[in-house]
Design a protein around this motif. Structure first.
Motif, PDB file in Angstrom:
ATOM      1  N   TYR A  39       0.741  -1.147   0.131  1.00 43.41           N
ATOM      2  CA  TYR A  39      -0.020   0.015   0.022  1.00 43.41           C
ATOM      3  C   TYR A  39       0.877   1.307  -0.013  1.00 43.41           C
ATOM      4  N   CYS A  40       0.335   2.287  -0.537  1.00 43.92           N
ATOM      5  CA  CYS A  40       0.960   3.553  -0.600  1.00 43.92           C
ATOM      6  C   CYS A  40       0.489   4.372   0.673  1.00 43.92           C
ATOM      7  N   ALA A  41       1.475   4.765   1.439  1.00 41.75           N
ATOM      8  CA  ALA A  41       1.323   5.433   2.793  1.00 41.75           C
ATOM      9  C   ALA A  41       0.369   6.867   2.355  1.00 41.75           C
TER      10      ALA A  41
ATOM     11  N   TYR B  82       9.008   4.250   0.165  1.00 43.41           N
ATOM     12  CA  TYR B  82       8.940   5.340  -0.815  1.00 43.41           C
ATOM     13  C   TYR B  82       7.950   5.140  -1.852  1.00 43.41           C
ATOM     14  N   CYS B  83       7.037   5.892  -2.043  1.00 39.23           N
ATOM     15  CA  CYS B  83       6.168   5.606  -3.273  1.00 39.23           C
ATOM     16  C   CYS B  83       6.069   6.937  -4.176  1.00 39.23           C
ATOM     17  N   TYR B  84       6.134   6.482  -5.389  1.00 40.68           N
ATOM     18  CA  TYR B  84       6.242   7.801  -6.621  1.00 40.68           C
ATOM     19  C   TYR B  84       4.984   7.762  -7.335  1.00 40.68           C
ATOM     20  N   CYS B  85       3.762   7.391  -6.725  1.00 39.68           N
ATOM     21  CA  CYS B  85       2.312   7.523  -7.401  1.00 39.68           C
ATOM     22  C   CYS B  85       2.163   9.038  -7.445  1.00 39.68           C
ATOM     23  N   ASP B  86       0.949   9.149  -8.343  1.00 44.38           N
ATOM     24  CA  ASP B  86       0.590  10.461  -8.476  1.00 44.38           C
ATOM     25  C   ASP B  86      -0.051  11.244  -7.047  1.00 44.38           C
ATOM     26  N   GLN B  87      -0.648  10.401  -6.313  1.00 42.95           N
ATOM     27  CA  GLN B  87      -1.175  10.691  -4.808  1.00 42.95           C
ATOM     28  C   GLN B  87      -0.114  11.099  -4.102  1.00 42.95           C
ATOM     29  N   SER B  88       1.113  10.373  -4.016  1.00 41.43           N
ATOM     30  CA  SER B  88       2.245  10.606  -3.386  1.00 41.43           C
ATOM     31  C   SER B  88       2.960  12.159  -3.633  1.00 41.43           C
ATOM     32  N   LYS B  89       2.914  12.198  -4.871  1.00 41.56           N
ATOM     33  CA  LYS B  89       3.353  13.464  -5.632  1.00 41.56           C
ATOM     34  C   LYS B  89       2.619  14.559  -5.037  1.00 41.56           C
TER      35      LYS B  89
END
Ligand code: GAL
Ligand code: ZN
Length: 634
Positions: free
Chosen positions: A112-114, A155-162
């Protein structure tokens, strides 16, 4: 705080992996081994929420009653560590995206993305149900939020993380201009005109790396955004349970470094940590001691608990060596001596299936008539025999060493003077040289004030690369007010945004306070060693420098910088400050530190293979050569 007046002993318990017949057997064996606490439900999300919003607590209710009747307390998990397959199938945006833009799939764990809003909503709903149901249960004595946050996809590099990263930057910087000047974006046309232009630091064209300030901020953000998850769960639990403490298990820095535990420790009721040995390393008990001391440093006076370690082999190293007879007792007792409120394991019963089936447990595949079960039972009895250890804190050391995850993050970046620099290895060498000299050490964060530092006779600063003006002033004041200081090479090179301090490396601390003017770095070849003029041996690093008020202790010789300062000191009246401008080999580092300790009258106890630690009236002596543990009370 933990309420118990005994030491905790037990481990992760995963009854959902076993038919019910085994549960009764588990309780019997737990009682026999002296287990008094289990962590329950850590990976149970898929078994509790079988489809969206459909909860099944029947099995959990049943095992909780059985444990309660058996007199075993529960560290109740929130089960959010690994979302079920139905969840990520329905909401694929929950899945994390790696540095190369690849989406990581379900099937391992922690997928999962935090920053994911869906993950947060679903996790919150689950925690709400669990907290509501079990908060008042008499067997529940503490809460275990999630599991090892940031272990697998920190470390997540998805759009939500951005988007979340950009929001985080907006809070950190007064304006986009503030960000530009902190990061130095006039370099390579990196200037931003609005926060929504700022990318996450994922892969850039070959041979280039993202901006250093951007990189370290992304690491800070990743720790913060994950910490938000913990706080979210904690606050839900607190609405239902105002009594029992809430924690989440940290991980040792040997294998992970993505979360800033000094920050995290401020948010938990007590600190808990997991530690696994590098079993191929014959001196791994020194790493263990270091991690225990570091955990005590995070806790800063709060209680702490070893939440997981292994009874014998793990399953995730290239070669998973079993522990040798007696080793586990030494390991656990070293943790207890250094302040742990007990010894907990991964896991209670060795899994029959799944990727951890070859990981040791308290009950091995071979059952109870085994070396492992016998040894852990002995340990259970030993901990039970000394309940009052839990009432004392480990004695303060006379030496403090500065430790900081952000230095780690700064120094692991590319484009350094040499790729051979290793923050964890330098820290470990300094630590080991103290351990083998019988010198105990506490860890402190660079935010420590001069007053806090003044509790120590000696403060060591291994490769403290970034210091804010305030931090630099506190260390200087500590030294000027009578504290002794050792500053290591490549320290105080930058401010906290990685902008270099100009006019001689090492800032005021090195140039003025100690008095060494460093002008250029001369890293050494990987296999090169240098004999210093005082006979000590240096490696990895040398520099072109000259005295600027300090007294020379040793200079480089046989190198490109002959005559430059390798070690210098400055008498500050009632204290001394040293500069160590190179990496010393272990034996030389030992000589250097034990010389200083002797000069300052710092007491040493133990030997290069035996540790002596005091915890209130208790004296622990653990001899790693003789394979003995002695606990005496005075
Ligand atoms: C830890 C984890 C446990 C287990 C263990 C195996 O990182 O929290 O669930 O996987 O490692 O060593
Ligand atoms: Zn993400």
């Amino acid at each position: 705080m933990l309420k118990a007046n005994h030491l905790h002993f037990g481990g992760d318990y995963n009854p959902e992996q076993w038919p019910k017949e085994v549960w009764a057997e588990d309780i019997r064996l737990m009682q026999k081994a002296g287990v008094n606490l289990v962590s329950l439900g850590i990976f149970s999300w898929a078994n509790i929420e079988r489809s969206e919003g459909q909860y099944d607590f029947s099995w959990l209710d049943e095992i909780i009653e059985m444990l309660h009747e058996g007199g075993i307390s529960i560290d109740m998990a929130t089960a959010t560590a690994s979302p079920p397959a139905w969840l990520t199938k329905k909401y694929p945006e929950v899945l994390p995206v790696n540095f190369d833009g690849v989406t990581l799939v379900h099937g391992g764990r922690q997928a999962y993305c935090a920053a994911s809003e869906v993950y947060r909503t679903k996790a919150a709903a689950l925690v709400e149900k669990i907290a509501e149901r079990y908060a008042k249960h008499p067997a529940v004595v503490m809460w275990h939020v999630n599991n090892e946050y940031g272990c697998h996809a920190p470390y997540c590099y998805c759009d939500q993380s951005k988007k979340s990263f950009q929001d985080w930057l907006k809070k950190r910087y007064a304006s986009i201009e503030d960000l530009n000047s902190s990061w130095g974006t006039d370099f390579w046309s990196q200037r931003y005109y609005s926060f929504d232009e700022v990318p996450v630091p994922s892969r850039t064209p070959d041979g280039t790396h993202p901006n250093p300030g951007q990189q370290i901020d992304f690491k800070r953000f990743s720790s913060d955004v994950t910490l938000e998850l913990f706080k979210m769960e904690r606050d839900i639990i607190k609405r239902y349970d105002k009594v029992n403490p809430v924690t989440t298990n940290f991980m040792s820095m040997k294998f992970t470094y993505a979360m800033d535990y000094f920050e995290w420790a401020k948010e938990v009721d007590f600190v808990s940590t997991d530690h696994y040995l590098a079993q191929h390393d014959p001196h791994n008990y020194i790493d263990l001691a270091q991690q225990a001391d570091l955990t005590r440093g995070f806790a800063k006076g709060k209680q702490w608990l070893l939440m997981e370690h292994s009874s014998s082999a793990v399953n995730w190293q290239p070669r998973n060596y079993a522990k040798t007879p007696g080793q586990e007792k030494r390991n656990s007792m070293s943790f207890v001596a250094r302040g742990s409120q007990g010894a907990m394991y991964f896991q209670w019963r060795q899994s029959q299936a799944g990727s951890e089936r070859f990981h040791s447990a308290l009950v091995p595949h071979a059952g109870e008539d085994t070396r492992v079960y016998r040894e852990v039972s002995e340990l259970g009895a030993l901990l039970k025999a000394h309940p009052d250890i839990s009432q004392y804190e480990t004695d303060r050391a006379e030496i403090a060493m500065v430790y900081d995850y952000e230095q780690f993050w700064a120094l692991m970046q590319a484009n350094m003077p040499t790729e051979d620099l290793s923050y964890p290895e330098t820290v470990a060498t300094w630590y080991r040289s103290l351990w083998e000299s019988g010198l105990r050490v506490d860890f402190v964060h660079p935010d420590a004030t001069a007053v806090e530092l003044s509790q120590y006779k000696l403060v060591l600063m291994p490769m403290v690369h970034m210091l804010s003006d305030k931090q630099e002033a506190e260390f200087s004041n500590y030294a000027k007010q009578g504290g002794n200081l050792v500053v290591g090479y490549f320290s105080n090179i930058s401010d906290r945004t990685l902008r270099v301090k100009l006019g001689g490396y090492g800032g005021q601390l090195v140039k003025e306070l100690i008095g060494v003017y460093v002008e250029e770095f001369y890293p050494l070849r990987p296999d090169q060693t240098l004999k210093l003029t005082n006979g000590l041996e240096a490696k990895l690093w040398s520099e072109l420098s000259r005295l600027n008020g300090a007294e020379l202790v040793a200079s480089f010789s046989g190198s490109d910088v002959d005559g430059s300062v390798a070690i210098a000191k400055r008498n500050l009246g009632s204290s001394t400050a040293w500069y160590q401008g190179t990496e010393l080999t272990l034996e030389s580092q030992k000589k250097f530190f034990s010389g200083i300790a002797a000069e300052l009258g710092i007491k040493s106890e133990g030997s290069d293979h035996a540790e002596v630690v005091h915890r209130g009236p208790y004296r622990f002596e653990i001899d790693h050569k003789a394979n003995t543990v002695s606990i005496t009370k005075h």
